[in-house]
Design a protein around this motif. Structure first.
Motif, PDB file in Angstrom:
ATOM      1  N   PHE A  76      63.271  47.843  -7.947  1.00 26.39           N
ATOM      2  CA  PHE A  76      63.544  46.831  -8.957  1.00 26.39           C
ATOM      3  C   PHE A  76      62.593  46.824 -10.124  1.00 26.39           C
ATOM      4  CE2 PHE A  76      60.887  44.922  -5.908  1.00 26.39           C
ATOM      5  CZ  PHE A  76      61.582  44.594  -4.782  1.00 26.39           C
ATOM      6  N   PHE A  81      68.100  44.654  -9.341  1.00 27.46           N
ATOM      7  CA  PHE A  81      67.982  45.273  -8.034  1.00 27.46           C
ATOM      8  C   PHE A  81      68.833  46.528  -8.061  1.00 27.46           C
ATOM      9  CE2 PHE A  81      66.301  42.637  -4.503  1.00 27.46           C
ATOM     10  CZ  PHE A  81      65.849  41.569  -5.254  1.00 27.46           C
ATOM     11  N   ASP A 246      58.308  43.786   0.346  1.00 26.93           N
ATOM     12  CA  ASP A 246      58.332  44.259  -1.037  1.00 26.93           C
ATOM     13  C   ASP A 246      56.980  44.872  -1.371  1.00 26.93           C
ATOM     14  OD1 ASP A 246      60.769  43.091  -1.059  1.00 26.93           O
ATOM     15  OD2 ASP A 246      60.434  41.849  -2.839  1.00 26.93           O
ATOM     16  N   ARG A 258      61.854  47.242  -2.404  1.00 25.94           N
ATOM     17  CA  ARG A 258      62.001  46.499  -1.148  1.00 25.94           C
ATOM     18  C   ARG A 258      62.222  47.523  -0.058  1.00 25.94           C
ATOM     19  NH1 ARG A 258      65.103  41.087  -1.518  1.00 25.94           N
ATOM     20  NH2 ARG A 258      63.085  40.698  -2.493  1.00 25.94           N
ATOM     21  N   MET A 273      55.374  32.142  12.132  1.00 25.38           N
ATOM     22  CA  MET A 273      56.090  31.372  11.121  1.00 25.38           C
ATOM     23  C   MET A 273      55.101  30.613  10.249  1.00 25.38           C
ATOM     24  SD  MET A 273      59.629  29.983  12.289  1.00 25.38           S
ATOM     25  CE  MET A 273      59.018  28.355  12.614  1.00 25.38           C
TER      26      MET A 273
ATOM     27  N   SER B  42      64.953  35.163  -2.826  1.00 25.17           N
ATOM     28  CA  SER B  42      63.943  36.187  -3.002  1.00 25.17           C
ATOM     29  C   SER B  42      63.487  36.342  -4.431  1.00 25.17           C
ATOM     30  CB  SER B  42      64.378  37.527  -2.408  1.00 25.17           C
ATOM     31  OG  SER B  42      65.318  38.178  -3.206  1.00 25.17           O
ATOM     32  N   ILE B  43      62.288  36.890  -4.507  1.00 27.18           N
ATOM     33  CA  ILE B  43      61.707  37.246  -5.780  1.00 27.18           C
ATOM     34  C   ILE B  43      61.326  38.712  -5.659  1.00 27.18           C
ATOM     35  CG2 ILE B  43      59.793  36.825  -7.367  1.00 27.18           C
ATOM     36  CD1 ILE B  43      59.856  33.983  -6.647  1.00 27.18           C
ATOM     37  N   PRO B  44      61.925  39.552  -6.514  1.00 32.30           N
ATOM     38  CA  PRO B  44      61.632  40.977  -6.442  1.00 32.30           C
ATOM     39  C   PRO B  44      60.132  41.221  -6.515  1.00 32.30           C
ATOM     40  CG  PRO B  44      63.259  40.511  -8.161  1.00 32.30           C
ATOM     41  CD  PRO B  44      62.832  39.207  -7.606  1.00 32.30           C
ATOM     42  N   LYS B  45      59.668  42.147  -5.719  1.00 32.40           N
ATOM     43  CA  LYS B  45      58.260  42.544  -5.642  1.00 32.40           C
ATOM     44  C   LYS B  45      57.419  41.592  -4.814  1.00 32.40           C
ATOM     45  CE  LYS B  45      58.000  42.953 -10.191  1.00 32.40           C
ATOM     46  NZ  LYS B  45      59.361  43.124 -10.744  1.00 32.40           N
ATOM     47  N   ILE B  46      57.976  40.428  -4.436  1.00 36.65           N
ATOM     48  CA  ILE B  46      57.231  39.506  -3.582  1.00 36.65           C
ATOM     49  C   ILE B  46      57.879  39.468  -2.196  1.00 36.65           C
ATOM     50  CG2 ILE B  46      56.300  37.174  -3.305  1.00 36.65           C
ATOM     51  CD1 ILE B  46      55.279  38.509  -5.842  1.00 36.65           C
ATOM     52  N   GLY B  47      59.164  39.156  -2.127  1.00 37.40           N
ATOM     53  CA  GLY B  47      59.829  39.159  -0.837  1.00 37.40           C
ATOM     54  C   GLY B  47      60.915  38.113  -0.723  1.00 37.40           C
ATOM     55  N   GLU B  48      61.354  37.914   0.517  1.00 36.01           N
ATOM     56  CA  GLU B  48      62.463  37.006   0.800  1.00 36.01           C
ATOM     57  C   GLU B  48      62.028  35.916   1.760  1.00 36.01           C
ATOM     58  OE1 GLU B  48      66.759  38.850   0.846  1.00 36.01           O
ATOM     59  OE2 GLU B  48      65.539  39.835   2.354  1.00 36.01           O
ATOM     60  N   VAL B  68      53.968  27.548   1.188  1.00 30.41           N
ATOM     61  CA  VAL B  68      53.116  27.902   2.327  1.00 30.41           C
ATOM     62  C   VAL B  68      52.664  29.354   2.325  1.00 30.41           C
ATOM     63  CG1 VAL B  68      54.073  26.200   3.936  1.00 30.41           C
ATOM     64  CG2 VAL B  68      55.148  28.439   3.738  1.00 30.41           C
ATOM     65  N   PHE B  85      66.627  35.010  -6.818  1.00 38.04           N
ATOM     66  CA  PHE B  85      67.690  35.844  -6.252  1.00 38.04           C
ATOM     67  C   PHE B  85      68.153  35.232  -4.932  1.00 38.04           C
ATOM     68  CE2 PHE B  85      67.976  39.703  -8.845  1.00 38.04           C
ATOM     69  CZ  PHE B  85      66.941  39.456  -9.737  1.00 38.04           C
ATOM     70  N   PRO B 201      58.967  22.328  16.147  1.00 33.42           N
ATOM     71  CA  PRO B 201      59.368  22.511  17.541  1.00 33.42           C
ATOM     72  C   PRO B 201      58.866  21.426  18.514  1.00 33.42           C
ATOM     73  CG  PRO B 201      58.784  24.617  16.571  1.00 33.42           C
ATOM     74  CD  PRO B 201      58.483  23.578  15.539  1.00 33.42           C
ATOM     75  N   GLU B 226      64.150  26.696  13.606  1.00 37.66           N
ATOM     76  CA  GLU B 226      63.591  27.638  12.638  1.00 37.66           C
ATOM     77  C   GLU B 226      62.921  28.769  13.400  1.00 37.66           C
ATOM     78  OE1 GLU B 226      60.808  26.556   9.516  1.00 37.66           O
ATOM     79  OE2 GLU B 226      62.240  25.061   8.833  1.00 37.66           O
ATOM     80  N   ARG B 227      63.199  29.969  12.994  1.00 34.45           N
ATOM     81  CA  ARG B 227      62.518  31.115  13.579  1.00 34.45           C
ATOM     82  C   ARG B 227      62.158  32.070  12.465  1.00 34.45           C
ATOM     83  NH1 ARG B 227      62.403  28.130  16.986  1.00 34.45           N
ATOM     84  NH2 ARG B 227      62.591  28.355  19.242  1.00 34.45           N
ATOM     85  N   ARG B 228      61.242  32.955  12.760  1.00 31.54           N
ATOM     86  CA  ARG B 228      60.932  34.008  11.819  1.00 31.54           C
ATOM     87  C   ARG B 228      62.218  34.798  11.547  1.00 31.54           C
ATOM     88  NH1 ARG B 228      56.229  36.639  10.640  1.00 31.54           N
ATOM     89  NH2 ARG B 228      56.579  38.354   9.199  1.00 31.54           N
ATOM     90  N   SER B 230      63.986  38.048   9.064  1.00 32.72           N
ATOM     91  CA  SER B 230      63.742  39.072   8.059  1.00 32.72           C
ATOM     92  C   SER B 230      65.040  39.557   7.436  1.00 32.72           C
ATOM     93  CB  SER B 230      62.984  40.243   8.683  1.00 32.72           C
ATOM     94  OG  SER B 230      62.518  41.128   7.693  1.00 32.72           O
TER      95      SER B 230
END
Ligand SMILES: Cc1cc2nc3c(=O)[nH]c(=O)nc-3n(C[C@H](O)[C@H](O)[C@H](O)COP(=O)(O)OP(=O)(O)OC[C@H]3O[C@@H](n4cnc5c(N)ncnc54)[C@H](O)[C@@H]3O)c2cc1C
Ligand code: SF4
Ligand code: SF4
Ligand code: FES
Lengths: 344, 263
Positions: A76, A81, A246, A258, A273, B42-48, B68, B85, B201, B226-228, B230
């Motif tokens: 990106f 994307f 990313d 990504r 978490m 998501s933010i590109p280059k940072i993550g989701e 957080v 995104f 929890p 809530e769980r992790r 990806s």
């Protein structure tokens, strides 16, 4: 149709195929093993049949060709994307029956689970043609017969490796012209019918027994033994879990990607978490989670098979000599105990 | 080939500061979620990051986000006109049809209020949809209170118990939400009610136990886990508990099922 072809002839066939296919097979990398004097056998592109390791089981599974340990999903810039591109060639992959059967599990997760098909897996999977490596002897960690994955018939070509020659069974007619000059023989591949290890997978009769099994003291042993390195799941023919991250190439440029990277439920952090909540803190809990997925949860969900093809790679790769079959046997004993306790 | 993990750019319309750490982002989107579902932001280059829908309407979705970490901190630097995104919506939301014509008890801890906010607003706007709504909402402290205007508004039509864990505040109770479960008018509901519990929890666990003590059967309790995550599409494995994928069969579960889900 069966044929006998010398390595020289096979290499000519490889040459003809190279334009259309990438040929992937287990290959020996000398001195790259865990200890300096050991080799590693893993999947790689080959151009000559002599590069293929036919005599020993590969340390790493065939799944890596379709879902590599790390792959780019998107590239990106600030607001775009762009999907990564896959190879334009088809894939001819040499696999043993256990690896062929494991593709079924990979497809279940990547293409079917939840009704979502993962494009990155699908676009590779559609290109695959399988060359089955006949496997009749096995090794000391194998238990494919117990898992029903010693046999496979969904191959395009099957090969038996001899000294300087291959005997082949061509099932996919599209490949038949390549063998028109070769000597015809009667050949059907054979399969291993008995491993050194025979494993009986215990039935977990109900949720109450399952809940008790989860807190059974048998798992505590792994707090001392398992170092949570994740080698077992990386080597596993059927494991599919991954992380998405990313990366920025360089702080000053606005480009990055990504990526999808193999993840392991055995490594700390898999469940972390926000707010510091962690669901499986100990090696024992993580081992319990993995083993129950392989030998209960997956089948409870998909109803067909257990999520293990008995390739024994996890046992072979574990630096702490933790054997998957010994663990399942301990679990069987624990289940018997729980059931006996309940019927008192 | 359809790429299920490809997000689409969406414009931020409005940012509302709920508390020091929680902001609500109104984002332009045609996605029609269900109450209790979530999206991948998501933010590109940072993550989701998976974030619940806290409200939605024609052409927009609200996300109430707690800052957080990497992605959420970066989202906090964005303002109206900037782009986020999105992909989704994902998961199974609240069984709203099951709540029709019934007494509904909603018990939340902290930002657990976000995934039930849109449903509570539906119940507020359509008073005949439910027989009654009882809302028990707890926050750690005054700083953590979110949706202040709506909390005030809901008082008109819902029976409310608002509480802070340890702090005192005018018009609010002090104590954990678990202490108010027995104050619900269970006896008047007969058999015609459902209970919703969302929060961290331990809060959900102990609130479930309290409900049990009040005679609430497991099948009337609904929780959101809530769980992790990806991937949010059943591929990455992070959210799996037993044979269940929280991103697919959850985040909302009936307690008869949730009770057996031991991570
Ligand atoms: C179904 C669902 C609904 C959610 N709804 C909301 C919501 O409405 N509002 C809200 O503020 N938050 C919500 N969350 C939590 C939110 O997804 C996490 O806070 C967020 O992913 C943290 O990402 P980060 O990059 O900011 O933090 P990071 O820098 O990645 O990490 C901070 C911490 O969060 C952990 N973490 C990383 N990824 C996740 C993840 N996917 N889920 C949980 N923890 C993670 C990390 O391990 C670390 O401990 C929800 C989570 C789920 C699963
Ligand atoms: S669990 Fe072990 S034996 Fe089974 S498929 Fe995975 S690596 Fe092979
Ligand atoms: S079982 Fe062995 S290979 Fe697997 S995580 Fe533990 S120590 Fe590593
Ligand atoms: S979040 Fe990836 S499988 Fe559920």
């Amino acid at each position: 149709m069966g044929y006998k072809v010398s390595f020289e002839e096979v290499n000519k066939i490889f040459d003809q195929l190279q334009g259309e296919y990438e040929i992937w097979a287990p290959k020996r990398f000398a001195g790259k093993g865990r200890y300096s004097d050991t080799d590693i056998i893993k999947y790689d592109k080959v151009s000559k049949v002599e590069e293929i390791e036919f005599k020993e089981k590969s340390d790493y599974p065939a799944k890596e060709v379709l879902s590599p340990i790390t792959q780019s999903l998107f590239y990106f810039t600030e607001d775009e994307f762009r999907e990564s591109k896959a190879t334009s060639k088809k894939l001819l992959i040499f696999m043993r029956p256990c690896d062929i059967n494991a593709q079924h599990h990979q497809e279940k997760i990547y293409l079917e689970n939840g009704g979502y098909a993962d494009m990155y897996y699908q676009r590779m999977n559609e290109k695959v043609k399988i060359v089955m490596i006949e496997c009749t002897e096995g090794w000391d960690t194998c238990f494919c017969v117990s898992m029903g994955s010693n046999k496979a018939d969904d191959y395009a070509i099957a090969v038996r490796a001899g000294e300087g020659e291959l005997t082949v069974d061509v099932k996919d007619e599209a490949f038949a012209p390549l063998f028109k000059e070769a000597a015809g023989v009667d050949f059907k591949p054979e399969f291993i019918e008995k491993n050194e290890i025979e494993l009986t997978i215990p039935e977990i009769p109900n949720k109450e027994v399952l809940t008790k099994l989860k807190s059974h003291p048998m798992w505590n042993e792994y707090n001392k033994r398992c170092i949570s390195c994740g080698s077992c799941t990386v080597a596993c023919s059927t494991c599919t879990c991954f992380n998405t991250t990313d990366v920025i190439y360089n702080e000053n440029t606005n480009v990055g990607e990504r990526k999808r990277t193999t993840a392991s439920c055995q490594i700390e952090g898999f469940t972390d978490m926000a707010g510091g909540h962690v669901f499986r803190r100990t090696a024992a809990e993580r081992m319990r989670y993995k083993v129950l997925h392989k030998f209960h949860d997956y089948k409870a969900r998909f109803k067909d098979f257990h999520m293990c093809v008995g390739c024994g790679r996890c046992t072979s790769r574990c630096p702490e000599f933790i054997s998957i079959t010994a663990t399942v046997n301990k679990m069987a004993k624990a289940i018997d105990e729980i059931i006996a306790e309940e019927s008192k | 080939m359809n790429n299920i993990v490809k997000p689409v750019p969406c414009k931020i319309l409005e940012v509302k500061k709920e508390s020091k750490l929680e902001y609500t982002f109104k984002v332009e989107s045609d996605i029609k979620p269900a109450h209790g579902q979530f999206l991948q932001l998501s933010i590109p280059k940072i993550g989701e990051a998976p974030i619940s829908v806290s409200a939605y309407g024609d052409g927009w979705i609200d996300f109430t986000i707690r800052s957080v970490g990497k992605v959420t901190d970066e989202i906090f630097t964005k303002g109206p006109g900037d782009v986020l995104f999105l992909r989704g919506a994902y998961g199974k939301g609240w069984p709203v049809e099951k709540f029709e014509g019934k007494h509904v008890v909603v018990i939340t801890g902290g930002t657990g209020l976000a995934p039930v906010r849109s449903m509570l607003n539906k119940f507020y706007d359509e008073p005949d949809y439910t027989k009654s709504v009882t809302l028990i909402t707890g926050f750690k402290n005054e700083e953590g209170i979110v949706f202040k205007n709506e909390l005030e508004k809901w008082k008109d039509r819902f029976t409310t118990f608002y509480t802070l864990d340890a702090e005192k505040k005018e018009g609010w109770n002090t104590g954990f939400v678990t202490e108010f479960v027995s104050k619900v008018d269970w006896a008047s509901f007969g058999d015609n009610y459902e209970v919703v519990i969302v929060g961290p929890p331990p809060m959900m666990k102990f609130t479930g136990i309290e409900c049990g003590k009040c005679g609430v059967p497991d099948e009337k309790i609904w929780v959101s886990y809530e769980r992790r995550m990806s991937c949010a599409v059943g591929k990455c494995g992070h959210c799996r508990i037993d044979e269940v994928y929280v991103c697919l069969e959850g985040p909302v579960f009936n307690y008869t099922q949730a009770k057996y889900l031991v991570d």
